[in-house]
Design a protein around this motif. Structure first.
Motif, PDB file in Angstrom:
ATOM      1  N   LEU A 159       0.831  -1.205   0.000  1.00 22.71           N
ATOM      2  CA  LEU A 159       0.000   0.000   0.000  1.00 22.71           C
ATOM      3  C   LEU A 159       0.866   1.255   0.000  1.00 22.71           C
ATOM      4  O   LEU A 159       0.586   2.221  -0.730  1.00 22.71           O
ATOM      5  CB  LEU A 159      -0.930  -0.015   1.207  1.00 22.71           C
ATOM      6  CG  LEU A 159      -1.798   1.236   1.419  1.00 22.71           C
ATOM      7  CD1 LEU A 159      -2.688   1.472   0.218  1.00 22.71           C
ATOM      8  CD2 LEU A 159      -2.618   1.115   2.694  1.00 22.71           C
ATOM      9  N   ASN A 217       2.283   1.812  -3.495  1.00 23.87           N
ATOM     10  CA  ASN A 217       1.269   2.298  -4.435  1.00 23.87           C
ATOM     11  C   ASN A 217       0.863   3.737  -4.134  1.00 23.87           C
ATOM     12  O   ASN A 217       0.646   4.539  -5.053  1.00 23.87           O
ATOM     13  CB  ASN A 217       0.045   1.384  -4.385  1.00 23.87           C
ATOM     14  CG  ASN A 217       0.225   0.110  -5.177  1.00 23.87           C
ATOM     15  OD1 ASN A 217      -0.097   0.043  -6.364  1.00 23.87           O
ATOM     16  ND2 ASN A 217       0.761  -0.916  -4.537  1.00 23.87           N
ATOM     17  N   PHE A 219      -7.287   1.021  -3.590  1.00 22.36           N
ATOM     18  CA  PHE A 219      -6.032   0.430  -4.061  1.00 22.36           C
ATOM     19  C   PHE A 219      -6.247  -1.054  -4.351  1.00 22.36           C
ATOM     20  O   PHE A 219      -6.833  -1.781  -3.538  1.00 22.36           O
ATOM     21  CB  PHE A 219      -4.934   0.594  -3.004  1.00 22.36           C
ATOM     22  CG  PHE A 219      -4.425   2.002  -2.883  1.00 22.36           C
ATOM     23  CD1 PHE A 219      -3.319   2.423  -3.594  1.00 22.36           C
ATOM     24  CD2 PHE A 219      -5.076   2.913  -2.056  1.00 22.36           C
ATOM     25  CE1 PHE A 219      -2.848   3.714  -3.481  1.00 22.36           C
ATOM     26  CE2 PHE A 219      -4.622   4.217  -1.941  1.00 22.36           C
ATOM     27  CZ  PHE A 219      -3.507   4.617  -2.654  1.00 22.36           C
ATOM     28  N   LEU A 265      -4.672  -4.300  -4.287  1.00 23.58           N
ATOM     29  CA  LEU A 265      -3.521  -4.949  -3.672  1.00 23.58           C
ATOM     30  C   LEU A 265      -3.677  -6.465  -3.743  1.00 23.58           C
ATOM     31  O   LEU A 265      -4.719  -6.983  -4.176  1.00 23.58           O
ATOM     32  CB  LEU A 265      -3.361  -4.493  -2.224  1.00 23.58           C
ATOM     33  CG  LEU A 265      -3.264  -2.975  -2.000  1.00 23.58           C
ATOM     34  CD1 LEU A 265      -3.152  -2.671  -0.515  1.00 23.58           C
ATOM     35  CD2 LEU A 265      -2.104  -2.383  -2.777  1.00 23.58           C
TER      36      LEU A 265
END
Length: 517
Positions: A381, A384, A433, A435
């Protein structure tokens, strides 16, 4: 059954070095007999015994350890037989067997060179070109010395005949063998005892050939038993190498990093010293000799220059890599804290005389993500989020990971431009996000500290402190972003409320924890 075999292999591995020492001691006693008792017949018997023993040890090692690539060992066996046959025909039979002793000796060289090529080819070496260059320079230096002190004197001792040409060929073959040996030594590991014994055998072969070449050149006369000793040592060490458990590594693919760069450089320095002595020692060389020596000398110098240039480039790359690692966060690729503090001083023209804005960004609810999904997903995370922040700013703006889930953007912006950038940064976190653990929604809070155009250096520490304070205010009241200079006033105006912080369903987190358990 598998456990007992593993225990047997481990037991043999523990005692393998002891057996090697005992075998070496026994062979050393046997090999020394011809030196103590000068007898032509005894020397022949000892040589045949040593060669036969080496073949038996190689066969025993192949049956015991069953290497995946046995071909190099078969070639080493064939090389030992060829060398022994050539030695017997040359030293223990009348002179009328002359072409055959050289034929068997050259065949031994070919088998030995092919074996070395087979065990070196699968070794994928990092920086292979540098290692090949070093090995070639070592062989080239040996060839230069061989021409001056061995090859040219051999060719001048008598009329040019096939026998003379073959005698002059041996130093060339030795130079090629030395090149392979240098390459193999540089890629061998400490645990490869078997390969180290093979190296010892190759060095013994080179020493024995050097003695024969000196005798052929008329430089010196060496006793027959003394000339035979290095070859006997070579046979014995190769046989013992086949008995060691590490013999299975010979010829198998391995990823190896070259080492002993200083030692290789020392050998190259010795080659240059020898080359510099050639004009003095070989002052009586004729035209052909001078052309050959000059050509070899030129190739050696060119190789050294290429090696030096590659070393400089490698050093520069290492320095740039070290500087990058010192200035950047390895997870995100952004600047680290110390590099951020130095940013205004690195490119003063970009910052002087312009307004300066520092935006302090903190991810909301990151601890919950880290605790729920684990640190690996948390790092994912962070990486990103850093990428999204980097895409929102200009190329010349300084972007840093300040620590944990905190990021800093330093840019020469006015107040209105800073508000616009803060809006863009917050919008970058609207989309969840993607992931490895699935979709993870998260928002951010931004604190902003601004100073007007400056002619003198402003304190980055003060900007960070003020922006950090504004960020905590924005996080506490879910404001999205806040300016530090507005914290003194009552109601905060011109501040956009942040999107609501993502809520992680209890059932979802519960399932995650149950799975982890």
């Amino acid at each position: 059954m598998a456990v007992s075999e593993e225990q047997s292999t481990r037991r043999w591995s523990c005692t393998g070095n002891i057996w090697c020492v005992l075998l070496l001691t026994g062979w050393a006693v046997l090999i020394s007999l011809p030196l103590l008792i000068r007898s032509h017949s005894l020397a022949l018997v000892v040589m045949l015994t040593v060669v036969s023993g080496a073949l038996v040890m190689i066969g025993t090692g192949l049956r015991r350890h069953r290497p995946a690539q046995p071909l190099p060992w078969y070639l080493l066996s064939a090389s030992a037989v060829s060398f022994a046959t050539g030695t017997v025909l040359r030293d223990f039979t009348p002179a009328h067997t002359c072409p055959w002793d050289d034929i068997f000796t050259v065949a031994g060289y070919l088998a030995l060179g092919l074996a070395a090529t087979l065990w070196l080819r699968p070794r994928r070496v990092g920086g292979d070109y540098d290692l090949l260059l070093d090995s070639g320079l070592i062989g080239l230096g040996a060839l230069l010395a061989s021409w001056t002190f061995l090859i040219s004197p051999i060719l001048q001792t008598s009329a040019t005949t096939p026998r003379t040409v073959l005698a002059a060929t041996y130093p060339v073959l030795d130079a090629l063998l030395l090149t392979l040996l240098a390459h193999s030594v540089a890629t061998s590991a400490r645990s490869e005892t078997s390969l180290r014994l093979v190296h010892l055998g190759l060095i013994a072969v080179l020493l024995g050939d050097l003695g024969y070449s000196l005798e052929s050149a008329g430089t010196t006369t060496i006793e027959h038993e003394l000339l035979l000793t290095p070859l006997l040592v070579a046979y014995a060490t190769v046989g013992i190498a086949a008995m060691h458990p590490t013999m299975t590594a010979l010829g198998t693919p391995r990823r190896i990093h070259p080492h002993r760069s200083r030692q290789r450089a020392s050998f190259i320095a010795v080659a240059l010293i020898v080359a510099s002595l050639v004009p003095v020692v070989g002052s009586s060389l004729d035209t052909v000799d001078r052309v050959v020596v000059s050509s070899l000398f030129a190739l050696l110098l060119i190789g050294v220059l290429v090696r030096s240039e590659r070393a400089i480039q490698r050093s520069a790359r290492s320095e740039r890599r070290a500087q990058y690692q010192a200035d950047h966060d390895m997870l995100t690729g952004l600047l680290n804290r110390s590099a951020l503090l130095r940013a205004p001083n690195r490119d003063s023209d970009h910052w002087t005389g312009k307004p300066l804005t520092l935006l302090f960004i903190d991810l909301d609810g990151f601890k919950m993500v880290n605790d729920s999904y684990g640190h690996a997903v948390g790092d994912e995370l962070i990486a990103n989020a850093a990428a999204r922040i980097r895409r929102m700013v200009r190329r010349d703006d300084a972007v840093a990971r300040y620590g944990g889930d905190e990021f800093v953007v330093l840019a020469p912006l006015g107040r209105q431009e800073a508000a616009t950038l803060a809006e863009r940064l917050l919008n970058a976190f609207v989309r969840p996000f993607e992931l490895s653990a699935g979709e993870v929604p998260i928002t951010a809070s931004v604190g902003i500290a601004c100073v007007g155009p400056r002619d003198c250096e402003a304190s980055i520490y003060d900007l960070i402190r003020d922006a950090d304070s504004a960020m905590y205010n924005a996080k506490e009241y879910a404001l999205g972003y806040a300016f530090h200079d507005e914290l003194r006033h009552g109601p905060l105006s011109g501040i956009r409320p942040a999107p609501s912080a993502p809520e992680y369903p209890a059932s979802r987190l519960g399932r995650r924890r149950e799975t982890a358990v």
